[in-house]
Scaffold this active site. Sequence first.
Site, PDB file in Angstrom:
ATOM      1  N   GLY A 312       0.799  -1.213   0.000  1.00 61.52           N
ATOM      2  CA  GLY A 312       0.000   0.000   0.000  1.00 61.52           C
ATOM      3  C   GLY A 312       0.833   1.264   0.000  1.00 61.52           C
ATOM      4  N   CYS A 319      -3.507   9.961   4.102  1.00 56.99           N
ATOM      5  CA  CYS A 319      -2.278  10.012   3.313  1.00 56.99           C
ATOM      6  C   CYS A 319      -2.456  10.875   2.056  1.00 56.99           C
ATOM      7  CB  CYS A 319      -1.914   8.590   2.917  1.00 56.99           C
ATOM      8  SG  CYS A 319      -0.395   8.516   1.996  1.00 56.99           S
ATOM      9  N   ASP A 358      -2.372  -2.830   3.637  1.00 63.53           N
ATOM     10  CA  ASP A 358      -2.272  -1.741   4.609  1.00 63.53           C
ATOM     11  C   ASP A 358      -2.892  -0.454   4.077  1.00 63.53           C
ATOM     12  OD1 ASP A 358      -1.489   0.162   6.443  1.00 63.53           O
ATOM     13  OD2 ASP A 358       0.627   0.130   5.880  1.00 63.53           O
ATOM     14  N   GLY A 359      -3.982  -0.020   4.722  1.00 65.27           N
ATOM     15  CA  GLY A 359      -4.571   1.287   4.402  1.00 65.27           C
ATOM     16  C   GLY A 359      -5.671   1.211   3.368  1.00 65.27           C
ATOM     17  N   GLY A 360      -6.524   2.221   3.402  1.00 62.68           N
ATOM     18  CA  GLY A 360      -7.542   2.345   2.365  1.00 62.68           C
ATOM     19  C   GLY A 360      -8.814   1.552   2.610  1.00 62.68           C
ATOM     20  N   GLY A 407      -1.762  11.546  10.401  1.00 64.48           N
ATOM     21  CA  GLY A 407      -0.853  10.690   9.663  1.00 64.48           C
ATOM     22  C   GLY A 407       0.572  10.778  10.196  1.00 64.48           C
ATOM     23  N   GLY A 409       2.967  11.023   8.358  1.00 70.79           N
ATOM     24  CA  GLY A 409       3.662  11.942   7.463  1.00 70.79           C
ATOM     25  C   GLY A 409       3.213  13.383   7.652  1.00 70.79           C
ATOM     26  N   ARG A 418      10.439   7.935   8.746  1.00 67.39           N
ATOM     27  CA  ARG A 418       9.574   7.155   7.865  1.00 67.39           C
ATOM     28  C   ARG A 418       9.664   7.608   6.406  1.00 67.39           C
ATOM     29  NH1 ARG A 418       3.958   6.435   6.267  1.00 67.39           N
ATOM     30  NH2 ARG A 418       3.392   4.274   6.671  1.00 67.39           N
ATOM     31  N   ASN A 460     -21.610 -16.684   2.483  1.00 68.09           N
ATOM     32  CA  ASN A 460     -22.286 -16.454   1.189  1.00 68.09           C
ATOM     33  C   ASN A 460     -21.418 -16.926   0.027  1.00 68.09           C
ATOM     34  OD1 ASN A 460     -23.444 -13.263   2.392  1.00 68.09           O
ATOM     35  ND2 ASN A 460     -24.566 -15.185   2.347  1.00 68.09           N
TER      36      ASN A 460
HETATM   37  P1  RVP Z   1      -6.110   3.972   6.897  1.00 64.17           P
HETATM   38  O1  RVP Z   1      -6.472   2.672   7.569  1.00 64.17           O
HETATM   39  O2  RVP Z   1      -6.768   4.142   5.582  1.00 64.17           O
HETATM   40  O3  RVP Z   1      -6.334   5.143   7.795  1.00 64.17           O
HETATM   41  O4  RVP Z   1      -4.547   3.900   6.570  1.00 64.17           O
HETATM   42  C1  RVP Z   1      -3.570   3.656   7.541  1.00 64.17           C
HETATM   43  C2  RVP Z   1      -2.240   3.526   6.857  1.00 64.17           C
HETATM   44  O5  RVP Z   1      -1.875   4.758   6.210  1.00 64.17           O
HETATM   45  C3  RVP Z   1      -1.073   3.244   7.772  1.00 64.17           C
HETATM   46  O6  RVP Z   1      -0.962   1.917   8.174  1.00 64.17           O
HETATM   47  C4  RVP Z   1       0.118   3.694   6.933  1.00 64.17           C
HETATM   48  O7  RVP Z   1       0.536   2.716   6.014  1.00 64.17           O
HETATM   49  C5  RVP Z   1      -0.456   4.851   6.132  1.00 64.17           C
HETATM   50  N1  RVP Z   1      -0.063   6.142   6.683  1.00 64.17           N
HETATM   51  C6  RVP Z   1       0.197   6.504   7.954  1.00 64.17           C
HETATM   52  N2  RVP Z   1       0.517   7.807   7.973  1.00 64.17           N
HETATM   53  C7  RVP Z   1       0.455   8.210   6.692  1.00 64.17           C
HETATM   54  C8  RVP Z   1       0.728   9.550   6.208  1.00 64.17           C
HETATM   55  O8  RVP Z   1       0.862  10.482   6.967  1.00 64.17           O
HETATM   56  N3  RVP Z   1       0.798   9.697   4.901  1.00 64.17           N
HETATM   57  N4  RVP Z   1       0.087   7.198   5.914  1.00 64.17           N
END
Ligand code: RVP
Length: 496
Positions: A312, A319, A358-360, A407, A409, A418, A460
Amino acid sequence: MANIINEPSRTFGEYLLLPSLTTKDCVVENVDLKTPICRFKKGEKPQLTLNIPFSSAIMQSVSDNNMAIALAKNGGISFIYCSQSIESEAEMVRKVKKYKAGFVISDSNLTPENTLQDVLELKERTGHSTMAITEDGSSDGKLLGIVTGRDYRITRDPLDKKVKEFMTPAEKLIVGKEGITLSEANDIIWENKLNALPIVDENFNLVYTVFRKDYSEDKDNPRSLLDDQKRYVVGAGINSRDYKERVPALVEAGADVLCIDSSEGFSEWQADTIKWIKSKYDDTVKVGAGNVVEKEGFKYLADAGADFIKIGIGGGSICITREQKGIGRGQASAVLDVAKARDEYFEQTGIYVPICSDGGIVLDYHITLALSMGADFVMLGRYFAGFDESPTAKIKYGNGYVKEYWGEGSNRARNWARYDLGGKAGLQFEEGVDSYVPYAGKLDDGLGSTLHKIKSTMCNCGAKTIKELQQNVRLTVVSSTSLTEGGAHDVILKNQ
Ligand code: RVP
């Protein structure tokens, strides 16, 4: 010339699952969500499995020791965030490993030299009125006394009154000895009409506190993820900068599995980190790596020895990497591609390297989709941030509540390691935002409902395990018009 992948980068919302025959034994109670988290050889059993395919994100606003305990209780794993000092991350890991239901590791501690003002401020911050007074103010220092709301009168006592003047001193305290059971501790509490019983070791250092109100917690969740000493399993994030100091501290604290936390994992920095860990500890220390979004990245990290690989880039809810740098891939396309690489790698080498989406994840069914597309487990940030157990503040917002979620970041996280890929330290631009998420109540309740949905969808699809789901699933790409058809439509909703 540029190598162009013409297949559009797709995300979970663009797919639906097609049902398959549901046999009569395919009921929610019979669905098993166990899943491997670390690499294993064909024919061998994985050394570490999760009881549910959930991990919580390596983020300040998501995964501390409280989240780790709550999630392990439910069969999943948290990766404690690494954008903090080595000592404080190791301390969080230690707290999870020391945790026993009903035995609280105090986070409200002062020294005898503190003042009533300090007591009131701490109470305001933590909401706790019982405070352990230790020699050095730590949670495991020598116990010198206890302060409760009954020991001072705000209207009469001066704010600069020293704690040592009004605390109940150690010699007058009733304490329990380390090793005592919860029911023995509660007998002492009841016999002596106490509200809290400090538990000390042979040197009178504070180990736990048992509170009267916690007695009902003394039951085990059959799904709990436990190590061979019946302690909760916990993961910990690391980075590819200070790993030579951080990894030993985390291993010493008892972390069961590590994960390199980076927005982009297809790098020599990660390979060096994995190789250093594997050469120092043989294979006794497990470490995941990532993130990647395509085959080459997977293969590179698998060859370097990663125990699992995260997928991801840019799909996280907080993000903005794709906007800032134009790099990333739709999460569904990334999972499908990497899952194919994982299967090919298994065929070629006989080694199965689990993958984590991971994420999304926005809707619960996206988790089922990620698993059906080949993910062995998922990592979620936003989802867990909304629960009571996440480390952030719950704030009144309109008619309801929200919790903060930022985040790694973002400027707020200050997680330089990171993003700087081993170059000069310092964040030149943000890749994440600071936000709120709707308050979601207790983790046990929310997660329980999500798990029920996943299991019911699997039924299902005629699948009782994640492997069966992956082998039998049929997915269809949806059109934007059929998306509208999927929600409530062409009716006037009541109560709006
Ligand atoms: P979500 O579950 O959609 O909130 O996503 C979480 C994921 O986003 C984290 O596990 C990491 O991989 C990513 N992430 C975390 N911080 C940031 C950012 O500041 N861009 N991104």
